[in-house]
Design an enzyme around this catalytic site. Structure first.
Site, PDB file in Angstrom:
ATOM      1  N   ASP A   1       3.895 -88.937 -60.614  1.00 19.73           N
ATOM      2  CA  ASP A   1       3.119 -89.931 -59.865  1.00 19.73           C
ATOM      3  C   ASP A   1       3.059 -89.483 -58.415  1.00 19.73           C
ATOM      4  O   ASP A   1       4.009 -89.684 -57.652  1.00 19.73           O
ATOM      5  CB  ASP A   1       3.753 -91.320 -59.961  1.00 19.73           C
ATOM      6  CG  ASP A   1       2.826 -92.409 -59.405  1.00 19.73           C
ATOM      7  OD1 ASP A   1       2.021 -92.095 -58.500  1.00 19.73           O
ATOM      8  OD2 ASP A   1       2.906 -93.561 -59.862  1.00 19.73           O
TER       9      ASP A   1
ATOM     10  N   ARG B   1      -5.690 -97.331 -68.776  1.00 20.11           N
ATOM     11  CA  ARG B   1      -7.140 -97.406 -68.706  1.00 20.11           C
ATOM     12  C   ARG B   1      -7.756 -96.313 -69.583  1.00 20.11           C
ATOM     13  O   ARG B   1      -7.273 -95.174 -69.617  1.00 20.11           O
ATOM     14  CB  ARG B   1      -7.639 -97.242 -67.258  1.00 20.11           C
ATOM     15  CG  ARG B   1      -7.526 -98.518 -66.419  1.00 20.11           C
ATOM     16  CD  ARG B   1      -8.520 -99.558 -66.887  1.00 20.11           C
ATOM     17  NE  ARG B   1      -8.546-100.774 -66.095  1.00 20.11           N
ATOM     18  CZ  ARG B   1      -7.870-101.874 -66.383  1.00 20.11           C
ATOM     19  NH1 ARG B   1      -7.088-101.897 -67.438  1.00 20.11           N
ATOM     20  NH2 ARG B   1      -7.980-102.954 -65.627  1.00 20.11           N
TER      21      ARG B   1
ATOM     22  N   GLU C   1     -15.646-100.620 -74.749  1.00 18.05           N
ATOM     23  CA  GLU C   1     -15.044-101.786 -75.398  1.00 18.05           C
ATOM     24  C   GLU C   1     -16.099-102.864 -75.594  1.00 18.05           C
ATOM     25  O   GLU C   1     -16.801-103.208 -74.640  1.00 18.05           O
ATOM     26  CB  GLU C   1     -13.873-102.311 -74.555  1.00 18.05           C
ATOM     27  CG  GLU C   1     -12.751-101.295 -74.382  1.00 18.05           C
ATOM     28  CD  GLU C   1     -11.595-101.795 -73.526  1.00 18.05           C
ATOM     29  OE1 GLU C   1     -11.625-102.977 -73.114  1.00 18.05           O
ATOM     30  OE2 GLU C   1     -10.665-101.016 -73.273  1.00 18.05           O
TER      31      GLU C   1
ATOM     32  N   HIS D   1      -7.132-103.987 -76.328  1.00 16.34           N
ATOM     33  CA  HIS D   1      -6.948-104.254 -74.893  1.00 16.34           C
ATOM     34  C   HIS D   1      -6.202-105.573 -74.670  1.00 16.34           C
ATOM     35  O   HIS D   1      -6.642-106.437 -73.908  1.00 16.34           O
ATOM     36  CB  HIS D   1      -8.293-104.280 -74.168  1.00 16.34           C
ATOM     37  CG  HIS D   1      -8.158-103.982 -72.694  1.00 16.34           C
ATOM     38  ND1 HIS D   1      -9.147-103.398 -71.956  1.00 16.34           N
ATOM     39  CD2 HIS D   1      -7.131-104.202 -71.826  1.00 16.34           C
ATOM     40  CE1 HIS D   1      -8.752-103.266 -70.699  1.00 16.34           C
ATOM     41  NE2 HIS D   1      -7.527-103.750 -70.591  1.00 16.34           N
TER      42      HIS D   1
END
Length: 347
Positions: free
Chosen positions: A197, A251, A280, A299
């Site tokens: 990260d 995501r 989606e 989701h």
């Protein structure tokens, strides 16, 4: 002074939760009206220039007449809404990020936009673990066989069984509130954790390629940005050890799903669990619907009763700060100052 507030809830972060949190947090002086949005019964999508919103611009404009504060999860704060609602001063989004708000237009209009960071961190971390274990132990497939009256003893053969978490390395791509919780969970299983990260200072973190090469399990927890879009493609999946497992509850834009299907079909990946998708709902005929050992959920990683209640409480607390003349704690456009609150209209 009475503050007119619109609670534009839906069927998850409901209006009764929003109104209840507002009444607990704000010391009197509220006039609350309500508008119920159709999500998740009706999926969100792009509305005007914003993403992931309910298509209710007309209804929202009508409900916001004379309203100073809006608390919502899915209402679209578009330039059209802003132009039609001059009394609006504060727009509180009960999500981890205000993707349904045009921040540039809101800033120009003097409307502060707040959000609810961390509201679903626990739920998403727990769901990540559920997908990781379900994919590794082939739980959906074996359940489906048993429910259909088929006892598959061949699942016990060496080539069909998956790896254990204990003693394995788990790579976390993204180390925010969710990633940190997943780290604690997998460490409780006896796994080693690697982190990539570039936006946080984590002692001992590694570069992405090294993380992928060393990790038997990889879980994605990064935000979708221009830099992270498509960050895991065919080249990156090929770096993962053969027989490893990938999970994405972050995501859909982070992952190349055709490359994921290729890796599952070839057997390079043992399995995968995904909760988010490039489109989606998933369109008919998608390769994802036939990919082997792929566990999918629609989701809903962040879906828990506690998430909805936390979301309502976080935005209500910022409304309370606004009512006291204090700056909000979670403002996405801090250039807007609310220290001089006006009961209606904008200068």
């Amino acid at each position: 002074m009475t503050i007119r507030v619109l609670a534009a809830g839906d069927h998850f972060v409901r209006n009764d939760l929003l109104a209840g949190a507002l009444r607990r947090e704000v010391a009197g002086g509220l006039a609350i009206s309500e508008l119920t949005l159709p999500w998740p019964v009706v999926p969100f999508g792009p509305v005007g220039e914003v993403d992931e919103a309910s298509d209710v611009e007309d209804e929202l404009i009508a409900a916001l007449r004379g309203v100073e504060v809006c608390v919502t999860q899915m209402a679209p704060l578009t330039r059209r809404v802003l132009d039609a609602c001059p009394d609006l001063r504060l727009f509180c989004v009960s999500r981890g990020g205000p993707v349904n708000a045009n921040l540039e237009a809101a800033t120009e209009a003097g409307v502060a936009v707040t959000f609810a960071p961390g509201r679903n961190a626990v739920a998403t971390a727990e769901h990540t673990m559920a997908l990781l274990l379900a994919a590794t132990r082939r739980i959906p497939q074996t359940h489906g066989d048993l429910a259909g009256g088929v006892w598959r003893g061949d699942y016990y053969t060496y080539d069909r069984v998956g790896p254990e978490l204990e003693g394995s390395t788990v790579g976390l791509v993204g180390y925010g509130a969710i990633g940190r919780r997943v780290a604690r969970m997998v460490e409780g299983f006896g796994a080693e954790v690697l982190v990539y990260d570039p936006y946080v200072d984590v002692p001992g973190q590694v570069e992405l390629d090294e993380l992928l090469r060393r990790s038997r399990f990889v879980s994605l927890h990064a935000r979708a940005t221009p830099e992270t879009t498509g960050m895991i493609g065919a080249e990156q999946l090929a770096l993962m050890p053969r027989g490893s497992v990938l999970v994405n509850c972050a995501r859909g834009a982070l992952l190349d799903y055709d490359a994921l299907c290729d890796a599952l079909e070839s057997g390079h990946l043992f399995g995968a669990g995904v909760d988010v998708f490039p489109e989606e709902p998933i369109p008919a005929g998608s390769r994802l619907l036939a990919a082997p050992n792929l566990v999918m959920t629609p989701h809903l990683a962040g879906a828990s009763k506690e998430t909805a209640m936390k979301a309502a409480s976080i935005v209500a607390a910022d409304v309370a700060r606004y009512a006291r003349g204090e700056p909000p704690a979670h403002c996405a456009n801090p250039a807007v100052t609310l220290s001089a609150r006006r009961p209606s209209g904008r200068a």
